[in-house]
Write a protein that holds these residues in place. Structure first.
Motif, PDB file in Angstrom:
ATOM      1  N   GLY A   1       0.867  -1.175   0.000  1.00  0.00           N
ATOM      2  CA  GLY A   1       0.000   0.000   0.000  1.00  0.00           C
ATOM      3  C   GLY A   1       0.894   1.211   0.000  1.00  0.00           C
ATOM      4  N   TRP A   2       0.422   2.306  -0.572  1.00  0.00           N
ATOM      5  CA  TRP A   2       1.244   3.507  -0.664  1.00  0.00           C
ATOM      6  C   TRP A   2       1.683   3.931   0.739  1.00  0.00           C
ATOM      7  CZ3 TRP A   2       2.706   8.395   0.384  1.00  0.00           C
ATOM      8  CH2 TRP A   2       3.509   9.042  -0.579  1.00  0.00           C
ATOM      9  N   GLY A   3       2.961   4.114   0.932  1.00  0.00           N
ATOM     10  CA  GLY A   3       3.466   4.561   2.233  1.00  0.00           C
ATOM     11  C   GLY A   3       4.205   3.460   2.976  1.00  0.00           C
ATOM     12  N   THR A   4       3.993   2.203   2.581  1.00  0.00           N
ATOM     13  CA  THR A   4       4.724   1.122   3.249  1.00  0.00           C
ATOM     14  C   THR A   4       6.003   0.810   2.462  1.00  0.00           C
ATOM     15  OG1 THR A   4       3.527  -0.590   2.040  1.00  0.00           O
ATOM     16  CG2 THR A   4       2.634   0.045   4.185  1.00  0.00           C
ATOM     17  N   ASP A   5       7.002   0.319   3.206  1.00  0.00           N
ATOM     18  CA  ASP A   5       8.268  -0.039   2.578  1.00  0.00           C
ATOM     19  C   ASP A   5       8.067  -1.330   1.783  1.00  0.00           C
ATOM     20  OD1 ASP A   5      10.848   0.477   1.976  1.00  0.00           O
ATOM     21  OD2 ASP A   5      11.610   0.310   4.036  1.00  0.00           O
ATOM     22  N   LEU A   6       8.766  -1.465   0.668  1.00  0.00           N
ATOM     23  CA  LEU A   6       8.616  -2.685  -0.114  1.00  0.00           C
ATOM     24  C   LEU A   6       9.406  -3.817   0.542  1.00  0.00           C
ATOM     25  CD1 LEU A   6       8.881  -1.369  -3.789  1.00  0.00           C
ATOM     26  CD2 LEU A   6       6.854  -1.704  -2.361  1.00  0.00           C
ATOM     27  N   GLN A   7       8.825  -4.990   0.576  1.00  0.00           N
ATOM     28  CA  GLN A   7       9.484  -6.178   1.116  1.00  0.00           C
ATOM     29  C   GLN A   7      10.182  -6.904  -0.026  1.00  0.00           C
ATOM     30  OE1 GLN A   7       9.421  -6.847   4.438  1.00  0.00           O
ATOM     31  NE2 GLN A   7       8.248  -4.950   4.671  1.00  0.00           N
ATOM     32  N   SER A   8      11.041  -7.836   0.337  1.00  0.00           N
ATOM     33  CA  SER A   8      11.813  -8.492  -0.723  1.00  0.00           C
ATOM     34  C   SER A   8      10.898  -9.272  -1.677  1.00  0.00           C
ATOM     35  CB  SER A   8      12.946  -9.309  -0.129  1.00  0.00           C
ATOM     36  OG  SER A   8      12.602 -10.633  -0.020  1.00  0.00           O
ATOM     37  N   GLU A   9       9.773  -9.800  -1.190  1.00  0.00           N
ATOM     38  CA  GLU A   9       8.856 -10.500  -2.108  1.00  0.00           C
ATOM     39  C   GLU A   9       8.293  -9.534  -3.160  1.00  0.00           C
ATOM     40  OE1 GLU A   9       5.220 -11.881  -0.278  1.00  0.00           O
ATOM     41  OE2 GLU A   9       5.190 -10.248   1.167  1.00  0.00           O
ATOM     42  N   HIS A  10       8.086  -8.272  -2.763  1.00  0.00           N
ATOM     43  CA  HIS A  10       7.573  -7.284  -3.718  1.00  0.00           C
ATOM     44  C   HIS A  10       8.656  -6.913  -4.730  1.00  0.00           C
ATOM     45  CE1 HIS A  10       5.261  -6.135   0.137  1.00  0.00           C
ATOM     46  NE2 HIS A  10       4.559  -7.017  -0.540  1.00  0.00           N
ATOM     47  N   GLU A  11       9.876  -6.723  -4.222  1.00  0.00           N
ATOM     48  CA  GLU A  11      10.993  -6.376  -5.110  1.00  0.00           C
ATOM     49  C   GLU A  11      11.231  -7.498  -6.110  1.00  0.00           C
ATOM     50  OE1 GLU A  11      13.416  -3.604  -1.873  1.00  0.00           O
ATOM     51  OE2 GLU A  11      14.163  -5.612  -2.283  1.00  0.00           O
ATOM     52  N   ARG A  12      11.105  -8.728  -5.632  1.00  0.00           N
ATOM     53  CA  ARG A  12      11.343  -9.866  -6.523  1.00  0.00           C
ATOM     54  C   ARG A  12      10.241  -9.982  -7.578  1.00  0.00           C
ATOM     55  NH1 ARG A  12      14.418 -14.899  -3.954  1.00  0.00           N
ATOM     56  NH2 ARG A  12      14.223 -15.387  -6.162  1.00  0.00           N
ATOM     57  N   TRP A  13       9.021  -9.740  -7.181  1.00  0.00           N
ATOM     58  CA  TRP A  13       7.933  -9.807  -8.166  1.00  0.00           C
ATOM     59  C   TRP A  13       8.160  -8.777  -9.269  1.00  0.00           C
ATOM     60  CZ3 TRP A  13       4.213  -6.432 -10.029  1.00  0.00           C
ATOM     61  CH2 TRP A  13       3.238  -7.015 -10.853  1.00  0.00           C
ATOM     62  N   LEU A  14       8.502  -7.546  -8.852  1.00  0.00           N
ATOM     63  CA  LEU A  14       8.713  -6.477  -9.837  1.00  0.00           C
ATOM     64  C   LEU A  14       9.830  -6.831 -10.816  1.00  0.00           C
ATOM     65  CD1 LEU A  14       8.517  -3.275  -7.599  1.00  0.00           C
ATOM     66  CD2 LEU A  14       7.077  -3.741  -9.601  1.00  0.00           C
ATOM     67  N   THR A  15      10.958  -7.297 -10.283  1.00  0.00           N
ATOM     68  CA  THR A  15      12.115  -7.532 -11.150  1.00  0.00           C
ATOM     69  C   THR A  15      12.011  -8.854 -11.897  1.00  0.00           C
ATOM     70  OG1 THR A  15      13.273  -8.456  -9.247  1.00  0.00           O
ATOM     71  CG2 THR A  15      13.746  -6.169  -9.799  1.00  0.00           C
ATOM     72  N   GLU A  16      11.489  -9.876 -11.241  1.00  0.00           N
ATOM     73  CA  GLU A  16      11.507 -11.214 -11.855  1.00  0.00           C
ATOM     74  C   GLU A  16      10.265 -11.479 -12.701  1.00  0.00           C
ATOM     75  OE1 GLU A  16      12.312 -14.035  -8.673  1.00  0.00           O
ATOM     76  OE2 GLU A  16      13.973 -12.766  -8.007  1.00  0.00           O
ATOM     77  N   VAL A  17       9.111 -11.139 -12.176  1.00  0.00           N
ATOM     78  CA  VAL A  17       7.865 -11.474 -12.870  1.00  0.00           C
ATOM     79  C   VAL A  17       7.452 -10.353 -13.813  1.00  0.00           C
ATOM     80  CG1 VAL A  17       5.447 -12.162 -12.578  1.00  0.00           C
ATOM     81  CG2 VAL A  17       7.159 -12.847 -10.864  1.00  0.00           C
ATOM     82  N   LYS A  18       7.389  -9.147 -13.300  1.00  0.00           N
ATOM     83  CA  LYS A  18       6.840  -8.039 -14.090  1.00  0.00           C
ATOM     84  C   LYS A  18       7.803  -7.563 -15.183  1.00  0.00           C
ATOM     85  CE  LYS A  18       3.808  -4.744 -14.933  1.00  0.00           C
ATOM     86  NZ  LYS A  18       2.498  -5.072 -15.503  1.00  0.00           N
ATOM     87  N   VAL A  19       9.068  -7.342 -14.808  1.00  0.00           N
ATOM     88  CA  VAL A  19       9.979  -6.679 -15.744  1.00  0.00           C
ATOM     89  C   VAL A  19      11.044  -7.620 -16.335  1.00  0.00           C
ATOM     90  CG1 VAL A  19      11.677  -4.825 -15.970  1.00  0.00           C
ATOM     91  CG2 VAL A  19       9.602  -4.431 -14.645  1.00  0.00           C
TER      92      VAL A  19
END
Ligand code: 4AD
Ligand code: MG
Length: 471
Positions: A337-355
């Motif tokens: 949610g806007w305002g929370t720090d990204l967790q490693s699962e979120h960073e991994r989804w962005l880099t591995e799955v999305k991009v």
């Protein structure tokens, strides 16, 4: 004897007929019909060099000492090798055994030792294939980093390791003190141990005030950049967080460039150029080591690294990333949610799955970033940038710095920090302030990325983590 010698990596290039000596440690010895075949390694390259000992050349007594782990020098002549995979080998005429290694007790004897076991014998693991490759890549990456900056006119500076400033709130700090008598633990009445205190007054402590191991050289690097334009530090940094993850060390090395007359855009450009050039250098100079990692540690590693060097990094704002995560339909353990720090699962989804390649995220909410990051016009976000890499998550963290005195003072107060200890940092904004920016690369995170090693403890010679400072 002196350091000048023919390394194993050079032996492969000698012409048949050349008389030479081969120094190193025995990886294996195999005997067949009275002939012994020794695989010798000196860490100069990934490959072992084959030495052949014809029947009767070396006495039985000496031959017995040439076992796995023994350190030897073979004298002989280079000959064409009938074996596959190498053009030449050494036909030995003599040997000196510097140090034998009792086969029954040599800890590296075991084939297929696990990485966890090798961590327990970290003092011997540099002799194996995996750690030889890791440490050669580490050395080459460090050289590539210095070359990258030297080519661009950056000055290499050294920032202090011990500091009395609370740096930047980047993490819990280790205190440096001589106020405790370390060799005098007392048994307190309640049965607990305590150390004898020489003085409870911080003014009597070694530095006259509480002092710590640095968490980052950034603030000091800024002071020098605002005088020398482009500088970088490359040194050890320390964080006392009690987290035992595969990506955190209590002592790690950080590369921190700092540039005057540079904004966030320029900072991102430098970070991208930097990662591409350093990885490109490793592809050029560590081919054998990378092939090994590609085959044994991380499938498709080479392909991935080549792709990173040739394709542009994705650039997104934090707000865009959060929207993508919210719309991903994934069931994350930690809510986004806007305002929370990204967790490693979120960073991994962005880099591995999305991009599918590194992503630079910018403009984070100010509440989750350090006070020194330049505030945007919206009053809510700051000019931060994190470079996220597939498998690793955050590999670089940086920002454009707040150069406006009034805004910086307000941000320090807002963060609950006292102004007084930052008098020198604030002076930079009082006198000749300039737009400037910089970032920090976690050297071990980079090494995890380029080797495919899964645990950060396996890319540094001796890891310091909660509960471990061995060796
Ligand atoms: O994001 P961090 O905390 O940024 C700074 O310290 C800034 N002062 C850098 C700067 O702008 N000059 O740390 C920078 C990088 C991270 O992106 C990560 O790669 C690495 O340092 N890092 C760690 N690596 C290993 N173990 C830890 N405990 C780490 N903490 C951060
Ligand atoms: Mg960070």
């Amino acid at each position: 004897m002196d350091y000048r010698r023919t390394y194993v990596r050079d032996l492969f290039n000698l012409a048949p007929g050349t008389e030479t000596s081969a120094f190193g440690w025995v990886k294996t010895r195999r005997d067949s019909k009275g002939v012994s075949f020794v695989q010798l390694s000196d860490g100069s390259c990934f490959r072992d060099f084959q030495v052949v000992i014809a029947a009767g050349t070396i006495s039985e007594d000496v031959l017995k000492l040439i076992t796995t782990g023994a350190c030897v020098r073979f004298d002989g002549v280079v000959v064409e090798s009938p074996a596959a995979g190498q053009a030449v080998e050494l036909s030995a005429s003599g040997v000196e055994v510097f140090g034998g290694a009792d086969a029954a007790n040599y800890p590296l004897q075991k084939k297929g030792a696990t990485l966890e076991y090798l961590r327990e014998i970290a003092h011997l693991r540099a002799r194996g294939n995996t750690f030889g490759a890791v440490f050669r890549m580490r050395a080459q990456a460090a050289q590539a980093i210095h070359q990258f900056f030297a080519k661009r006119g950056f000055h290499y500076i050294q920032t202090p390791i011990i500091t009395a400033s609370d740096a930047e709130g980047a993490g819990a700090m280790f205190q440096v003190t001589t106020a405790l008598e370390v060799n005098a633990p007392l048994e307190a009445p309640d049965g607990q141990f305590a150390y004898r205190l020489r003085s409870a007054n911080p003014e009597h402590d070694f530095f006259g005030k509480p002092s710590y191991l640095t968490v980052s050289g950034q603030l000091e690097a800024e002071t020098i950049a605002l005088g020398m334009t482009n500088v970088y530090t490359f040194g050890p940094t320390f964080r006392a967080e009690n987290s035992s993850t595969s990506r955190h060390l209590a002592e790690f090395w950080m590369v921190e460039p700092e540039m005057a007359f540079c904004d966030l855009e320029g900072n991102m450009n430098l970070a991208e150029e930097f990662l591409k050039e350093v990885i490109g250098n490793l592809l050029d100079f560590c081919g054998d080591d990378l092939s090994f990692f590609n085959q044994r540690i991380e499938p498709h590693l080479l392909e991935t690294l080549e792709h990173v060097v040739t394709s542009p990094f994705e650039r997104l704002t934090y707000t865009e990333a959060v929207t993508m995560l919210e719309q991903s339909g994934e069931n994350f353990e930690f809510p986004v949610g806007w305002g929370t720090d990204l967790q490693s699962e979120h960073e991994r989804w962005l880099t591995e799955v999305k991009v599918g390649r590194p992503v630079i995220l910018t403009d984070y909410p100010k509440e989750i970033k350090a006070f020194y990051m330049r505030q945007n016009e919206d009053g809510k976000t700051v000019r931060a940038m994190d470079v996220l890499a597939p498998r690793i998550g955050e590999i670089i963290g940086g920002s454009q710095r707040e150069e406006r005195l009034d805004v910086l003072e307000a941000r320090i107060k807002e963060s609950g920090l006292p102004l007084e200890p930052y008098w020198w940092y604030l002076d930079l904004r009082r006198f000749g302030s300039a737009p400037h920016a910089g970032f920090g690369l976690g050297f071990e995170r980079l090494l995890m990325y380029v080797t495919g090693m899964k645990n950060i403890r396996d890319v540094i010679p001796y890891h310091r983590t909660p509960g471990n400072a061995d060796f």
